[in-house]
Design a protein around this motif. Structure first.
Motif, PDB file in Angstrom:
ATOM      1  N   ALA A   5     -15.742   2.328 104.693  1.00 31.03           N
ATOM      2  CA  ALA A   5     -16.120   0.760 104.798  1.00 31.03           C
ATOM      3  C   ALA A   5     -15.688   0.621 106.392  1.00 31.03           C
ATOM      4  O   ALA A   5     -14.721   1.008 106.801  1.00 31.03           O
ATOM      5  CB  ALA A   5     -15.373   0.134 104.013  1.00 31.03           C
ATOM      6  N   LYS A   6     -16.383  -0.187 107.039  1.00 34.06           N
ATOM      7  CA  LYS A   6     -16.323  -0.576 108.477  1.00 34.06           C
ATOM      8  C   LYS A   6     -16.423  -2.073 108.768  1.00 34.06           C
ATOM      9  O   LYS A   6     -17.507  -2.552 108.253  1.00 34.06           O
ATOM     10  CB  LYS A   6     -17.113   0.266 109.524  1.00 34.06           C
ATOM     11  CG  LYS A   6     -16.985   1.946 109.217  1.00 34.06           C
ATOM     12  CD  LYS A   6     -15.757   2.083 110.263  1.00 34.06           C
ATOM     13  CE  LYS A   6     -15.602   3.703 110.049  1.00 34.06           C
ATOM     14  NZ  LYS A   6     -14.462   4.242 110.630  1.00 34.06           N
ATOM     15  N   LYS A   7     -15.468  -2.674 109.343  1.00 35.71           N
ATOM     16  CA  LYS A   7     -15.942  -4.103 109.930  1.00 35.71           C
ATOM     17  C   LYS A   7     -16.392  -4.301 111.230  1.00 35.71           C
ATOM     18  O   LYS A   7     -15.945  -3.329 112.054  1.00 35.71           O
ATOM     19  CB  LYS A   7     -14.369  -4.717 109.945  1.00 35.71           C
ATOM     20  CG  LYS A   7     -14.478  -6.152 110.297  1.00 35.71           C
ATOM     21  CD  LYS A   7     -13.065  -6.930 110.300  1.00 35.71           C
ATOM     22  CE  LYS A   7     -12.970  -8.147 111.091  1.00 35.71           C
ATOM     23  NZ  LYS A   7     -11.752  -8.604 111.023  1.00 35.71           N
ATOM     24  N   MET A  57     -19.143  -4.371 107.002  1.00 39.57           N
ATOM     25  CA  MET A  57     -18.643  -5.567 106.288  1.00 39.57           C
ATOM     26  C   MET A  57     -18.996  -6.535 107.622  1.00 39.57           C
ATOM     27  O   MET A  57     -18.471  -6.087 108.593  1.00 39.57           O
ATOM     28  CB  MET A  57     -17.430  -5.806 105.933  1.00 39.57           C
ATOM     29  CG  MET A  57     -17.108  -5.012 104.749  1.00 39.57           C
ATOM     30  SD  MET A  57     -17.949  -5.568 103.243  1.00 39.57           S
ATOM     31  CE  MET A  57     -17.522  -7.217 103.065  1.00 39.57           C
ATOM     32  N   GLY A  77      -8.982  -5.799 113.547  1.00 33.46           N
ATOM     33  CA  GLY A  77      -9.586  -4.645 112.561  1.00 33.46           C
ATOM     34  C   GLY A  77     -10.989  -4.236 112.695  1.00 33.46           C
ATOM     35  O   GLY A  77     -11.477  -3.290 111.955  1.00 33.46           O
ATOM     36  N   ALA A  78     -11.737  -4.717 113.453  1.00 29.10           N
ATOM     37  CA  ALA A  78     -13.200  -4.520 113.692  1.00 29.10           C
ATOM     38  C   ALA A  78     -13.271  -3.115 114.209  1.00 29.10           C
ATOM     39  O   ALA A  78     -12.441  -2.562 115.029  1.00 29.10           O
ATOM     40  CB  ALA A  78     -13.756  -5.376 114.484  1.00 29.10           C
TER      41      ALA A  78
ATOM     42  N   ASP B 167      -5.390  -5.852 108.195  1.00 24.66           N
ATOM     43  CA  ASP B 167      -6.123  -6.044 109.446  1.00 24.66           C
ATOM     44  C   ASP B 167      -7.458  -6.250 109.487  1.00 24.66           C
ATOM     45  O   ASP B 167      -8.250  -6.877 110.124  1.00 24.66           O
ATOM     46  CB  ASP B 167      -5.849  -4.670 110.501  1.00 24.66           C
ATOM     47  CG  ASP B 167      -4.671  -4.983 111.101  1.00 24.66           C
ATOM     48  OD1 ASP B 167      -4.169  -6.109 110.817  1.00 24.66           O
ATOM     49  OD2 ASP B 167      -4.223  -4.064 111.744  1.00 24.66           O
ATOM     50  N   THR B 168      -8.446  -5.482 108.813  1.00 29.18           N
ATOM     51  CA  THR B 168      -9.981  -5.342 108.789  1.00 29.18           C
ATOM     52  C   THR B 168     -10.197  -6.327 107.637  1.00 29.18           C
ATOM     53  O   THR B 168     -11.610  -6.661 107.635  1.00 29.18           O
ATOM     54  CB  THR B 168     -10.368  -3.912 108.343  1.00 29.18           C
ATOM     55  OG1 THR B 168      -9.758  -3.419 107.101  1.00 29.18           O
ATOM     56  CG2 THR B 168      -9.913  -2.964 109.320  1.00 29.18           C
ATOM     57  N   GLY B 169      -9.448  -6.656 106.666  1.00 27.31           N
ATOM     58  CA  GLY B 169     -10.038  -7.690 105.517  1.00 27.31           C
ATOM     59  C   GLY B 169     -10.901  -6.854 104.655  1.00 27.31           C
ATOM     60  O   GLY B 169     -11.677  -7.380 103.808  1.00 27.31           O
ATOM     61  N   LEU B 170     -10.991  -5.438 105.004  1.00 25.03           N
ATOM     62  CA  LEU B 170     -11.717  -4.805 103.940  1.00 25.03           C
ATOM     63  C   LEU B 170     -11.107  -4.521 102.504  1.00 25.03           C
ATOM     64  O   LEU B 170      -9.748  -4.376 102.508  1.00 25.03           O
ATOM     65  CB  LEU B 170     -12.114  -3.205 104.513  1.00 25.03           C
ATOM     66  CG  LEU B 170     -12.802  -3.322 105.724  1.00 25.03           C
ATOM     67  CD1 LEU B 170     -12.856  -1.896 106.277  1.00 25.03           C
ATOM     68  CD2 LEU B 170     -14.311  -3.688 105.597  1.00 25.03           C
ATOM     69  N   PHE B 265      -5.559   3.782 107.743  1.00 24.84           N
ATOM     70  CA  PHE B 265      -6.688   3.302 106.982  1.00 24.84           C
ATOM     71  C   PHE B 265      -7.880   3.359 108.066  1.00 24.84           C
ATOM     72  O   PHE B 265      -7.775   2.804 109.131  1.00 24.84           O
ATOM     73  CB  PHE B 265      -6.818   2.047 106.292  1.00 24.84           C
ATOM     74  CG  PHE B 265      -7.864   1.731 105.724  1.00 24.84           C
ATOM     75  CD1 PHE B 265      -8.355   2.367 104.527  1.00 24.84           C
ATOM     76  CD2 PHE B 265      -8.653   0.563 106.034  1.00 24.84           C
ATOM     77  CE1 PHE B 265      -9.689   2.071 103.976  1.00 24.84           C
ATOM     78  CE2 PHE B 265      -9.821   0.357 105.463  1.00 24.84           C
ATOM     79  CZ  PHE B 265     -10.309   0.931 104.512  1.00 24.84           C
ATOM     80  N   ASP B 266      -8.880   4.210 107.766  1.00 26.55           N
ATOM     81  CA  ASP B 266     -10.021   4.383 108.730  1.00 26.55           C
ATOM     82  C   ASP B 266     -11.347   3.844 107.949  1.00 26.55           C
ATOM     83  O   ASP B 266     -12.379   4.345 108.411  1.00 26.55           O
ATOM     84  CB  ASP B 266      -9.833   5.594 109.379  1.00 26.55           C
ATOM     85  CG  ASP B 266     -10.487   6.726 108.336  1.00 26.55           C
ATOM     86  OD1 ASP B 266     -10.355   6.407 107.154  1.00 26.55           O
ATOM     87  OD2 ASP B 266     -10.905   7.836 108.917  1.00 26.55           O
ATOM     88  N   GLY B 267     -11.273   3.264 106.713  1.00 28.75           N
ATOM     89  CA  GLY B 267     -12.551   3.060 106.306  1.00 28.75           C
ATOM     90  C   GLY B 267     -12.730   3.730 104.867  1.00 28.75           C
ATOM     91  O   GLY B 267     -13.732   3.440 104.187  1.00 28.75           O
ATOM     92  N   ASP B 268     -12.029   4.855 104.593  1.00 27.09           N
ATOM     93  CA  ASP B 268     -12.262   5.715 103.541  1.00 27.09           C
ATOM     94  C   ASP B 268     -11.353   5.188 102.434  1.00 27.09           C
ATOM     95  O   ASP B 268     -10.100   5.179 102.481  1.00 27.09           O
ATOM     96  CB  ASP B 268     -11.784   7.039 103.720  1.00 27.09           C
ATOM     97  CG  ASP B 268     -12.093   7.952 102.426  1.00 27.09           C
ATOM     98  OD1 ASP B 268     -12.532   7.406 101.704  1.00 27.09           O
ATOM     99  OD2 ASP B 268     -11.811   9.352 102.662  1.00 27.09           O
ATOM    100  N   ARG B 269     -11.975   4.379 101.372  1.00 27.78           N
ATOM    101  CA  ARG B 269     -11.391   3.934 100.376  1.00 27.78           C
ATOM    102  C   ARG B 269     -10.947   4.666  99.065  1.00 27.78           C
ATOM    103  O   ARG B 269     -10.456   4.381  98.205  1.00 27.78           O
ATOM    104  CB  ARG B 269     -11.921   2.319 100.019  1.00 27.78           C
ATOM    105  CG  ARG B 269     -12.193   1.527 101.200  1.00 27.78           C
ATOM    106  CD  ARG B 269     -13.072   0.542 100.850  1.00 27.78           C
ATOM    107  NE  ARG B 269     -14.532   0.944 100.626  1.00 27.78           N
ATOM    108  CZ  ARG B 269     -15.269  -0.129 100.548  1.00 27.78           C
ATOM    109  NH1 ARG B 269     -15.076  -1.308 100.378  1.00 27.78           N
ATOM    110  NH2 ARG B 269     -16.562   0.266 100.408  1.00 27.78           N
TER     111      ARG B 269
END
Lengths: 167, 532
Positions: A5-7, A57, A77-78, B167-170, B265-269
């Protein structure tokens, strides 16, 4: 490969078409009516880049004008930035540098792609090509898009995705 | 000593080396050459191993207090266990079997118990008046029944638990209660982060403090903000302190277990799928009324009891009615001059089709005599002579040629000998019986004509249907009647006056001892005024 997932943040002056680009990209819809975005609107879109699935996102941040400055906390965090300007309003092209510097203050080294929107009104475009050339020389990707005719929209998001993954 | 000094003087540039050599020389002089070999032996690898082995247990005991030993040993132990299992899987099976067996049994038992409890609850909710009212109310409020029940029976109820990267809101992971109507948790978590950012920005709050509660109608978002992630619960109704404490504990636990993953965390959930169990702990709720444990499902019993009563009552009535009919039929059969052909029931009205001798009691008087508590009895009579006719009451017939009478008797006998066979259970005539029909038709016409010539009353035909002994009595009666009716209809369609045809189903007649096949038939009997 795991889904990541990426912001992604859409930033730019007001009424350049950030929301329309997101809407066209996510919902394949376009409306001529202008609604100003207040705060931020969040959408999501699943894309695949070289067998890697990415959940984007999309943070569509309110436009910047004389009274509204870019709310930097939304940028936190983007992983990527789409800086959108309006080809028919040369003033917005002038704002690229200022917006870029704000983004860089908070997000150093994060990929940024500049989109010159409203390419369907190309006959009304009048701005100094020199500014754009200078950006390209710095290695910044500059793409032309039209949310209205759905031209270059997918390519814009695909380019940013590629930059984010291959950074 | 003197020698060493001499050497030192001789080569001052190589001082260290010569010092070593001097010590060795001195050692040899003082302790002898055996010492050198003993020393070599002591420093050898074999000896090393022995020495370590002596103190290993003690060393491990001391190091156990430090976390480093566990970290260092973990990969080794993993490898060792893997190898051990790969080499001898049976051994590990034997070891874990006594642990797994009871655990599986317990888990299956608990699942079954839960299922029964849930079934009872659903039954109770669906059948009770309260359940029906709730259904209507839920429909009017435009929410699902499940959600309405929850809103009525629970003080509060956590619908959704979200773990959001700060931070990212993910969204890192989320768990949702099955009854909840929720939106896409990824968008919810994004907007929640944006809201946090907005509040912090607008009121100049620091990054460390943030929103802790958002209320929208009866829905409340409770947020526990940790250094890297926010744990949020979406709940309906006022959440109690114990639940909030659980949320805080879970937030801490997630940060403790996933500290590295959250920081990098780099986006891998995928790595956060393991938090599922932790987050589920926060799907809490509190009931308004304490549920009676193992309550008897009285409602279900009541419904079942009512059903049993209904069926029993019906069976009782049916039994008594059938007894009454039986009695009526017996009474009618015992009446001289009456033969019961058929009976039909429509509502309370019981209609007997009877064959009546003209001298017998009039039907009206008989029907009154057959008064019954269960039925309104009526009689449909076919006047018949039954061979008991008083010939003196008739005008004497003119003398007829004897051959005409003989012919009449011959045809009569022929008709009386006629049987029509049926297949088992069938009520339509067997195909190979059809040719008989033409002959019978001809005979009936002849008999009628001869009777006319002999001045005899018009003869009637009794068509007696029979059935084989297999099957229930009532079914046999029905089948035999249908067989008789079939033949009557066939004759009628071929021009025989319906007035002279009487169809009578006798069911199975045990007195007629013949094989089953020949019992499936219709016999013809001529009823007339002539003497045998």
């Amino acid at each position: 490969m795991n889904l990541v997932a990426k912001k992604v943040c859409m930033v730019g002056p007001f009424a350049v078409g950030k929301t329309s680009l997101v809407r066209q990209y996510v919902e394949s819809l376009f409306s001529d009516k202008y609604h100003t975005t207040i705060g931020v609107k969040i959408s999501k879109k699943l894309v695949t880049h070289r067998a890697q699935q990415v959940q984007l996102m999309l943070w569509d941040i309110e436009g910047v004008d004389a009274f509204t400055e870019l709310r930097a906390s939304y940028l936190r965090g983007a992983s990527g930035i789409l800086l959108v300007v309006d080809g028919t309003r040369p003033a917005t092209i002038q704002q690229i540098a200022e917006l870029r510097s704000i983004v860089q203050t908070y997000l150093d080294g994060v990929p940024l792609v500049v989109l010159i929107n409203k390419s369907d009104l190309r006959h009304d475009w009048h701005f100094d090509e020199g500014n754009i050339e200078q950006l390209r020389e710095e290695g910044i990707k500059v793409l032309e898009t039209s949310a209205k005719t759905n031209t270059g929209v997918d390519a814009a998001f695909a380019t940013l995705t590629q930059e984010m993954l291959e950074r | 000593m003197a020698t060493a000094e001499e050497q030192n003087k001789a080569s001052p540039s190589n001082e260290a080396y010569s010092a070593d050599a001097s010590y060795q020389k001195l050692r040899t002089l003082l302790l002898g050459p055996e010492y050198e070999s003993a020393l070599d032996d002591y420093l050898s690898k074999a000896h090393d191993a022995e020495r370590v082995a002596d103190v290993l247990a003690q060393a491990v005991r001391i190091s156990a207090k430090h976390p480093d030993l566990g970290k260092a040993l973990a990969p080794v132990l993993n490898k060792a266990i893997q190898t051990s299992i790969a080499n001898n899987p049976r051994q590990i099976t034997n070891v874990i079997f006594p642990i797994m067996g009871p655990a599986i049994r317990k888990s299956v038992g608990a699942t079954l118990r839960d299922m029964v409890q849930n079934l009872n609850r659903v039954l109770e909710q669906s059948l009770s008046a309260r359940g029906l009212i709730w259904r209507v109310k839920a429909w009017r409020a435009g929410v699902s029944y499940g959600r309405y029940v929850i809103s009525q029976t629970l003080k509060f109820h956590v619908e959704q638990v979200l773990l959001v990267h700060r931070d990212t809101g993910l969204l890192l992971h989320s768990v949702i209660d099955e009854h909840a109507d929720t939106h896409d948790p990824e968008l919810v978590s994004g907007m929640m982060s944006a809201l946090q950012d907005f509040v912090q920005d607008s009121f100049n709050q620091t990054h460390t403090s943030g929103l802790s509660r958002i209320e929208v109608g009866d829905l409340t978002l409770h947020l526990c903000t940790g250094p890297y992630a926010v744990l949020a619960i979406a709940a309906r109704g006022p959440v109690n302190e114990a639940a909030l404490e659980e949320v805080d504990k879970t937030c801490e636990a997630v940060h403790q277990v996933y500290a590295h993953e959250l920081a990098d965390f780099d986006g891998d959930r995928e790595v956060f799928l393991g938090t599922d169990e932790l987050l589920r702990r926060c799907l809490l709720s509190e009931r308004i009324e304490a549920e009676k444990p193992e309550a008897t499902p009285w409602l279900a019993w009541l419904v079942l009891g009512a059903l049993a009563l209904l069926i029993g009552g019906y069976a009782y009535t049916a039994y008594h009615q059938s007894l009454a009919r039986e009695a009526l039929r017996a009474q009618l059969s015992a009446e001289p001059g009456y033969i019961v052909l058929n009976e039909r029931l429509s509502g309370d009205n019981l209609l007997f089709e009877v064959l009546r001798d003209y001298r017998a009691r009039p039907p009206g008087a008989l029907a009154d005599a057959l008064h019954n508590a269960h039925y309104q009895v009526s009689l449909q009579t076919h006047e018949a002579t039954l061979g008991k006719i008083d010939l003196s009451a008739l005008t004497p017939p003119p003398p007829s040629p004897p051959d005409t009478l003989a012919q009449y008797h011959a045809v009569r006998q022929k008709l009386n000998d006629t049987v029509f066979m049926f297949h088992e259970g069938a009520t339509t005539l067997r195909a190979n019986e059809l040719p008989k029909l033409a002959r019978v038709l001809e005979d009936i016409h002849r008999l009628t004509r001869l009777a006319g010539e002999l001045n005899l009353p018009r003869p009637q035909l009794l068509l007696m249907g029979l059935a084989d002994p297999s099957g229930h009595r009532s079914v046999n009666l029905q089948v035999s009647q249908q067989r008789a009716d079939t033949l009557r209809d066939l004759l009628k369609e071929n021009g025989i006056d319906q007035g002279i045809l009487i169809a009578w189903g006798l069911g199975n007649q045990a007195a007629i001892s013949s094989d089953s096949a020949s019992q499936r038939r219709v016999s013809v009997k001529v009823i007339d005024a002539s003497k045998e």
